[in-house]
Enzyme design. Structure first.
Site, PDB file in Angstrom:
ATOM      1  N   GLU A 200       0.832  -1.200   0.000  1.00  0.00           N
ATOM      2  CA  GLU A 200       0.000   0.000   0.000  1.00  0.00           C
ATOM      3  C   GLU A 200       0.865   1.247   0.000  1.00  0.00           C
ATOM      4  O   GLU A 200       1.948   1.280   0.602  1.00  0.00           O
ATOM      5  CB  GLU A 200      -0.910   0.032   1.230  1.00  0.00           C
ATOM      6  CG  GLU A 200      -2.045  -0.960   1.176  1.00  0.00           C
ATOM      7  CD  GLU A 200      -3.018  -0.792   2.323  1.00  0.00           C
ATOM      8  OE1 GLU A 200      -4.159  -1.256   2.185  1.00  0.00           O
ATOM      9  OE2 GLU A 200      -2.635  -0.210   3.357  1.00  0.00           O
ATOM     10  N   HIS A 235       4.394  -0.145  14.945  1.00  0.00           N
ATOM     11  CA  HIS A 235       3.055  -0.394  14.383  1.00  0.00           C
ATOM     12  C   HIS A 235       2.103  -1.037  15.394  1.00  0.00           C
ATOM     13  O   HIS A 235       1.098  -1.625  15.001  1.00  0.00           O
ATOM     14  CB  HIS A 235       3.141  -1.253  13.120  1.00  0.00           C
ATOM     15  CG  HIS A 235       4.106  -0.741  12.109  1.00  0.00           C
ATOM     16  ND1 HIS A 235       3.950   0.463  11.447  1.00  0.00           N
ATOM     17  CD2 HIS A 235       5.290  -1.250  11.660  1.00  0.00           C
ATOM     18  CE1 HIS A 235       4.966   0.655  10.629  1.00  0.00           C
ATOM     19  NE2 HIS A 235       5.795  -0.357  10.737  1.00  0.00           N
ATOM     20  N   ARG A 293     -13.521  -8.674  16.411  1.00  0.00           N
ATOM     21  CA  ARG A 293     -13.387  -9.116  17.799  1.00  0.00           C
ATOM     22  C   ARG A 293     -13.410  -7.894  18.699  1.00  0.00           C
ATOM     23  O   ARG A 293     -13.449  -6.751  18.230  1.00  0.00           O
ATOM     24  CB  ARG A 293     -12.053  -9.840  17.985  1.00  0.00           C
ATOM     25  CG  ARG A 293     -10.862  -9.024  17.471  1.00  0.00           C
ATOM     26  CD  ARG A 293      -9.534  -9.633  17.779  1.00  0.00           C
ATOM     27  NE  ARG A 293      -8.434  -9.041  17.040  1.00  0.00           N
ATOM     28  CZ  ARG A 293      -7.863  -7.881  17.320  1.00  0.00           C
ATOM     29  NH1 ARG A 293      -8.315  -7.162  18.336  1.00  0.00           N
ATOM     30  NH2 ARG A 293      -6.858  -7.423  16.601  1.00  0.00           N
TER      31      ARG A 293
END
Length: 682
Positions: A200, A235, A293
């Site tokens: 990306e 991250h 979740r």
């Protein structure tokens, strides 16, 4: 309502789920590995079942073991928490076969959203904006290289099947893509069982914003507002808050509408989170991924809405309709959460292991703590390093920040390295207080990396005093002498210390006995908590100094020390070889050396020095890149180690020739273990 439930997880989320079970009168069953036999979540459960050895692949990630435990205890439902099997189609399939309720979304929604490649395509078809990139099925290196050139650099490699920073790499050119791709795919395979990746376009100044989604089995869906998750290291999220500041109403509406649209497109029927990147340069919002979740950061949403999201999950799984319609859901106040991790933020967030010696949570009405540990908890290399979450709550952002700051400062945790000092510095930083956050916050706010603040020499002096007082305590116990009382303190008497004693301490930055910049000689005279100290401190402006000291114990492990009229308190964790002082979340570590160490070990290295490659922390050897006789240069990666779900490259510190190799692929090794011996090159 469900009457019995097995929590297929560990740590703070297992404890959190059980708290709601107890509120609802649900019998809660825990599962545990051999490493977690005495863990906090096991003690809190109504019943607990051993499911395998410490390695998660043989315990928490083994769906058949979870199902066997559920059948053995006769539960109606399984709650997977987050991580592990929370997004496992295999576990859901086994639940369906056995007639056990899975507290989570349907299998089809998990499959569609579990792959970043498929979820991006679905989002595009639903009209939800996505980041430009390559999300194709062809995963050959040649194709990825061609597509990377099309996307343009810089770009991001991302694991298709999961997040948390695993398999994620920034790439600035095609040569770097060739180098990084194999390890990114290997890390993705190890973390998620799938090595597919996507590419990306890198957004240089993004904000990470997510929307809490809730949906039931009756076609109803709502959002529970947004969360700001921009502060990240490697991250992985560090600080989260709700609501997000510096957002326009138009941007919020795009976020909420996109989340609802995507949930409806996959027939979503539980709680989930839709994550977005907001480009600061143009204000555009892009879909990032959907986590099917409960999220780590769900408490901040609970704080601003007043809802118990675990209860919502359980009721939805039992077939009930959503408790509220969108018009009846309101946000009030602000909440900020900090993740307390066993890691060293000054050393690239390296995971830490050990035994928690001192543990005291803050107790304030505007602070919430979700924790999975306690005093005596043993932290090994097998699981995620998160220990607890601290949440500050207030009427506005500044009050929530202030509450969280107070909570972090009053959280006492010793015996294992942690990031409390780092979290406190984030919360105090002007960029956090006044500006819109971005994922570059840490890079820009702590240029060159975070380091613990230099609080002059007080911790070092206190460590020396503590060392002497602990010797007094041992001597008192040996001679059966009672403690003497003086005011609020227990002062320890050792008549034999009336003369002078020398304490030798070394900054515990690396395990060496090198005399260059780190060994401190402190001469102490006195006893019964009253001392005179002469210090020769390496690298200090006042290299030689004299101090008058009063000291005494408060409780079992807290030492209050007055140095030249200034008082400071520390919690103490002591072994024969080292001592750690902790104050307001910041820990100071020192090696305790003997006169013999000083005489014989001036230039020796406890861990082998530059002539060997040692395990930087406990873990499993996943790759050995060299063989005996190979020539290597400084910086070459020799061994790849898997620890706490991340890969660590162990590199040569000097040029040389590979001598003996003491490990094999698949070996579990302890921190500090010598793996490869290097010999001087010709």
């Amino acid at each position: 309502m469900i009457k019995s439930l097995l929590v297929a997880n560990r740590g703070e989320i297992a404890v959190r789920i059980m708290r709601t079970c107890q509120k609802l009168g649900i019998r809660a069953v825990a599962v545990y590995s051999e490493a977690d036999r005495y863990a906090r979540h096991v003690a809190q459960a109504d019943e607990a079942v051993l499911i395998g050895p410490a390695e998660s692949a043989q315990s928490y990630l083994k769906a058949e073991n979870i199902i066997a435990a559920a059948k053995q205890t006769g539960v109606e439902a399984i709650h997977p928490g987050y991580g592990f099997l929370s997004e496992s189609e295999a576990l859901i399939s086994l639940c369906e076969q056995e007639g056990i309720i899975f507290v989570g979304p349907n299998r089809q929604a998990i499959r569609l959203m579990g792959s970043k490649i498929e979820s991006k395509a679905l989002a595009q078809n639903a009209g939800v904006p996505t980041i430009p990139g390559y999300h194709g099925a062809d995963q050959s290196a040649a194709t990825l290289l061609v597509e990377g050139d099309k996307v343009g650099y810089p770009l991001m490699i991302k694991a298709s099947a999961g997040g948390g920073g695993k398999g994620m790499r920034r790439v600035d050119n095609s040569e770097q893509l060739v180098r990084e791709l194999p390890q990114a795919k290997q890390e993705a395979l190890a973390g998620f069982g799938d090595d597919k990746v996507l590419l990306e376009k890198l957004i240089e100044e993004p904000r990470h914003i997510e929307v809490q989604l809730a949906a039931d089995h009756h076609g109803n869906s709502v959002h529970l507002f947004e969360r700001e998750c921009s502060i990240q290291r490697n991250h992985q999220k560090v600080i989260e808050e709700a609501p997000a500041g510096f957002l326009s109403d138009a941007q919020r509406q795009v976020l909420f509408a996109s989340a609802i649209t995507l949930g409806q497109a996959v027939n979503y029927d539980s709680l989930g989170t839709v994550e977005f990147l907001l480009d600061q340069s143009n204000g555009e919002v892009y879909f990032l991924e959907m986590n099917t979740r409960l999220q780590v950061e769900h408490p901040v949403t609970e704080a601003i809405t007043g809802f118990d999201l675990v209860e919502w999950q359980i009721r939805i799984a039992a077939g009930e309709k959503l408790p509220r319609a969108q018009a009846d859901i309101h946000s009030s106040g602000w909440a900020i959460e900090a993740r307390v991790n066993a890691e060293d933020p000054a050393n690239n967030y390296r995971p830490q292991t050990g035994t928690i010696a001192i543990y005291n949570e803050p107790e304030h009405s505007d602070v919430r703590v979700d924790s999975g540990v306690q005093k005596g908890s043993v932290l090994g290399p097998y699981y995620d390093p998160m220990l607890a979450k601290v949440i500050g709550i207030g009427d506005n952002r500044e009050r929530a920040r202030s509450a969280l700051q107070r909570g972090i400062d009053n959280f006492t945790l010793s015996g294992v390295g942690n990031n409390l000092g780092f979290l406190g510095d984030i919360l105090r930083h002007p960029n956090f207080v006044d500006k819109a956050l971005t994922t570059r916050f840490l890079e820009e706010s702590f240029s060159g990396g975070w380091q613990a603040a230099n609080t002059d020499n007080k911790p070092l002096i206190c460590a020396a005093v503590a060392r002497i007082m602990l010797l007094e305590q041992q001597d008192s116990q040996m001679h059966n002498s009672p403690f003497q009382s003086l005011g609020a303190f227990r002062v320890l008497d050792r008549a034999g210390l009336a003369g002078k004693s020398r304490v030798i301490l070394k900054d515990k930055i690396k395990d060496t006995l090198d005399t260059e910049g780190g060994i401190h000689l402190l001469t102490i005279s006195g006893s019964q908590g009253r001392y005179q100290l002469s210090a020769q401190i390496t690298g200090a402006d006042d290299a030689k100094s004299e101090h008058r000291i009063l000291a005494g114990w408060i409780g079992e492990q807290n030492l209050q020390v007055e140095i030249d009229g200034h008082t400071q308190s520390f919690s103490i964790d002591n072994t024969d070889a080292a001592i750690t002082l902790t104050d307001k979340g910041t820990s100071h570590h020192y090696l305790c050396l003997s006169e013999q160490d000083l005489a014989l070990g001036k230039s020796q290295s406890v861990s082998g020095g530059d002539s060997s490659i040692s395990a930087s922390l406990p873990g499993q050897v996943v790759e050995i890149k060299v063989a005996t006789g190979d020539s290597v240069t400084s910086g070459d990666t020799l061994v790849v180690l898997d620890s706490m779900k991340l890969l660590h490259n162990l590199t040569a510190a000097t040029d040389g020739v590979v001598g003996e190799i003491f490990c094999s692929v698949g070996d579990s090794v302890e921190g500090g273990a010598i793996l490869i011996e290097l010999e001087p090159g010709e």
